[in-house]
Design an enzyme around this catalytic site. Sequence first.
Site, PDB file in Angstrom:
ATOM      1  N   GLY A  41      88.342  38.572  62.614  1.00 22.40           N
ATOM      2  CA  GLY A  41      88.142  38.233  64.019  1.00 22.40           C
ATOM      3  C   GLY A  41      89.290  38.851  64.787  1.00 22.40           C
ATOM      4  N   ASN A  45      93.122  38.135  63.749  1.00 22.80           N
ATOM      5  CA  ASN A  45      93.844  39.290  63.195  1.00 22.80           C
ATOM      6  C   ASN A  45      95.135  39.522  63.972  1.00 22.80           C
ATOM      7  OD1 ASN A  45      91.595  39.653  61.569  1.00 22.80           O
ATOM      8  ND2 ASN A  45      90.844  41.447  62.677  1.00 22.80           N
ATOM      9  N   TYR A 110      76.278  41.055  61.799  1.00 18.28           N
ATOM     10  CA  TYR A 110      76.771  39.746  62.237  1.00 18.28           C
ATOM     11  C   TYR A 110      75.730  38.652  62.043  1.00 18.28           C
ATOM     12  CZ  TYR A 110      80.368  42.465  64.686  1.00 18.28           C
ATOM     13  OH  TYR A 110      81.395  43.318  64.998  1.00 18.28           O
ATOM     14  N   TYR A 111      76.211  37.500  61.617  1.00 20.84           N
ATOM     15  CA  TYR A 111      75.408  36.283  61.543  1.00 20.84           C
ATOM     16  C   TYR A 111      76.209  35.212  62.294  1.00 20.84           C
ATOM     17  CZ  TYR A 111      72.979  38.969  58.016  1.00 20.84           C
ATOM     18  OH  TYR A 111      72.280  39.965  57.381  1.00 20.84           O
ATOM     19  N   ARG A 112      76.201  35.349  63.622  1.00 20.96           N
ATOM     20  CA  ARG A 112      77.064  34.506  64.440  1.00 20.96           C
ATOM     21  C   ARG A 112      76.315  33.849  65.602  1.00 20.96           C
ATOM     22  NH1 ARG A 112      80.846  39.396  66.489  1.00 20.96           N
ATOM     23  NH2 ARG A 112      82.385  37.742  66.798  1.00 20.96           N
ATOM     24  N   GLY A 234      94.935  62.140  72.198  1.00 17.71           N
ATOM     25  CA  GLY A 234      96.044  62.268  71.247  1.00 17.71           C
ATOM     26  C   GLY A 234      97.287  61.478  71.594  1.00 17.71           C
ATOM     27  N   ALA A 261      92.671  48.532  63.387  1.00 13.94           N
ATOM     28  CA  ALA A 261      93.701  49.381  63.992  1.00 13.94           C
ATOM     29  C   ALA A 261      94.024  48.931  65.414  1.00 13.94           C
ATOM     30  CB  ALA A 261      93.244  50.836  63.987  1.00 13.94           C
ATOM     31  N   ASP A 263      93.596  45.931  66.719  1.00 14.17           N
ATOM     32  CA  ASP A 263      94.291  44.644  66.670  1.00 14.17           C
ATOM     33  C   ASP A 263      95.752  44.853  66.275  1.00 14.17           C
ATOM     34  OD1 ASP A 263      91.797  43.514  67.206  1.00 14.17           O
ATOM     35  OD2 ASP A 263      91.353  43.260  65.070  1.00 14.17           O
ATOM     36  N   ASP A 299      90.709  43.779  57.147  1.00  8.48           N
ATOM     37  CA  ASP A 299      90.756  43.457  58.570  1.00  8.48           C
ATOM     38  C   ASP A 299      92.179  43.161  59.030  1.00  8.48           C
ATOM     39  OD1 ASP A 299      87.929  43.519  58.560  1.00  8.48           O
ATOM     40  OD2 ASP A 299      87.901  42.018  60.153  1.00  8.48           O
TER      41      ASP A 299
END
Length: 321
Positions: A41, A45, A110-112, A234, A261, A263, A299
């Site tokens: 999440g 995170n 997702y299963y949310r 960049g 990345a 987070d 994560d």
Amino acid sequence: MTTETQRPYDVITFGESMGLLYPEGPRGIGQGGTMAQSFGGAESNLAIGLARLGCPVGWFGQLGQDPIAEGIVKTLRGEGVDVSRVRYTGNAPTGLMLRESVRGKSSVYYYRAGSAASRLTPDQVDAAYIAQARIVHFTGITAALSQSCLDTIRHVISLCKENGVQISFDPNLRLKLWSIEQARPVLLELAQSCDYFLPGHDECKLLYQTDDDDKILQNLRQLKAVTVVKSFHGNNIIVREDGVHSVPFDKVDEVVDTVGAGDGFCAGFLAGLSKGYSLEESIRLGGLTGSLVIQAPGDWEALPTWEEVELRRGNTEHIER
């Protein structure tokens, strides 16, 4: 109003944390084999990242009364994140996501829908807790979950403004949760309310409906917030009313897993602000922590400690034996 000397938390963040299942080995989901488990999440995170960098941090959200929730809370507490304001409900489950990486292509399922987190409401927020933070951080993911979650964000924003708490906002656009047409007005509204706006370059193109960088920068300069755009040709850039400043980020030789990345960057950036760094120094720290995250899988598992950051910056010496 709480004064700066009375604020025990550098950052408080809130949102959905979910169980995570992913295949071990090269097989995809549904192809047999075993599944490993973790959780993820954006906000949890980030909280782990800040705690590892030595910042007092709190995370809250609503979870189901189930083993997934127990594992999430135990891990966050073990990482040093304050979870004293986490809520539980027996009327909805903790969300779940499945992730696979097949032939170099990653997919998340997702299963949310109807999860415990999606049922968070403004009256469940502890106003005194919010007032104890120097910065409150949230993402557009929470806004996408439900109307009550969006109402909760707006309520938290009002509490921050009443108590002199700064607001950090990462749009974290997820088009599996809502369409760009649904997301655009909400995310732009929230961008108007924050002190630090942390979008990626691609998100800016979608939000402002243009690939023209000059038009994007013109829109961003109209915000009251300090905007930090990640991966802008960049570099990371700072956009303010008085102009644009470019800050190079760390390049890496090998990318193992790009999940987390953003987070990691936000954790490093907010840690820098909390430690009294300048904007440029905070962005460099964010770039460094983000670059370390993508060199290992997971994560949040690859988020660096402050000791690892100092070692990478050459401020400490590694003794192998």
